[in-house]
Design an enzyme around this catalytic site. Structure first.
Site, short mmCIF file in Angstrom:
data_model
loop_
_atom_site.label_atom_id
_atom_site.label_comp_id
_atom_site.label_asym_id
_atom_site.label_seq_id
_atom_site.Cartn_x
_atom_site.Cartn_y
_atom_site.Cartn_z
CG MET A 9 -8.28 -2.05 -3.73
SD MET A 9 -7.72 -3.63 -4.43
CE MET A 9 -6.87 -3.03 -5.89
CB ILE A 15 -4.20 0.18 -12.34
CG1 ILE A 15 -5.18 0.15 -13.52
CG2 ILE A 15 -3.13 1.24 -12.58
CD1 ILE A 15 -6.03 1.38 -13.63
N GLY A 33 -1.00 -1.06 -2.27
CA GLY A 33 -2.04 -0.15 -2.72
C GLY A 33 -2.12 0.00 -4.24
CB SER A 34 -3.05 -1.19 -6.87
OG SER A 34 -3.58 -2.29 -6.16
NE ARG A 35 -7.62 3.99 -11.31
CZ ARG A 35 -7.56 5.19 -11.87
NH1 ARG A 35 -6.99 6.19 -11.25
NH2 ARG A 35 -8.10 5.38 -13.06
#
Length: 216
Positions: free
Chosen positions: A97, A155, A185-187
């Site tokens: 993301m 995460i 932002g991350s995933r």
């Protein structure tokens, strides 16, 4: 429509924006500088509102499919050893993301929460291979009717400093229901049984609760 995790920040941003505009109106002439300040403030406020948006999503409510937990781009599809819960090989699908994506996390399938755990950790960039095991993260396992136990992991990235997870062990959940939020932002990694038929490919853009990741 905005996510509840953003209410406080949005109110603070609106108060600051209004105050700065009033100050600029008082001390600056209505020239290019005033309009530049107003434009910059307006863009910053717009970005904050965009980040915390929470669009209505209609999940298929289909036990034969696994939907994406988040909006973003598929950056990893591979078989890996999952060491925390399964302790065997799983098919990992990771969705990255950017700060511009919707950051609501949604349950990929309906079922019962079998496991939910928070892990403190580092803040490596979200696409780093070690971010799955070394970054701040939460691990959630949903016991599903058709796919067995499905694990997803929120995460944190280099900018994501707070992960919100609503999943509680023993809770019954519905596909597409709000399960948490990640700031900036991350995933999210999704772990499925090896051999699962995937309906996505690398670099594909997906939407939470709507894009089908896997199907039977």
């Amino acid at each position: 429509m905005f996510h509840k995790e953003g209410y406080k920040i949005i109110v603070i941003a609106l108060v600051i924006f209004t105050g700065l505009i009033l100050l600029a109106n008082k001390f600056l002439e209505k020239n290019w500088l005033f309009y530049l300040v107003a434009l910059v403030l307006g863009v910053l406020l717009y970005l904050i509102l965009q980040f915390f948006r929470n669009p209505d999503r209609t999940a298929p409510l289909d036990s034969n499919v696994i939907t994406s937990p988040v909006d973003g781009k598929v950056v990893v599809i591979e078989e890996v050893y999952e060491a925390e819960y399964f302790k065997d090989k799983r098919l990992q699908v990771s969705v990255f993301m950017s700060p511009l994506n919707v950051h609501v996390t949604r349950y990929p399938s309906g079922g019962k929460i079998a496991y939910s755990k928070y892990h403190p950790g580092k803040y490596l960039v979200a696409w780093h291979p070690k971010s799955s095991t070394e970054n701040e993260r939460t691990t959630v396992v949903v016991s599903t009717e058709k796919f067995g136990d499905v694990l997803y992991r929120q995460i944190a990235g280099a900018l994501a400093k707070r992960i919100i997870n609503y999943a509680e062990e023993g809770q019954m959940v519905q596909q597409g229901e709000d399960s948490g939020f990640i700031r900036f932002g991350s995933r999210v990694d999704l772990y499925l049984p090896v051999g699962t038929k995937l309906d996505v490919e690398l670099n594909q853009v997906v939407k939470g609760a709507q894009s089908v990741i896997a199907s039977i």
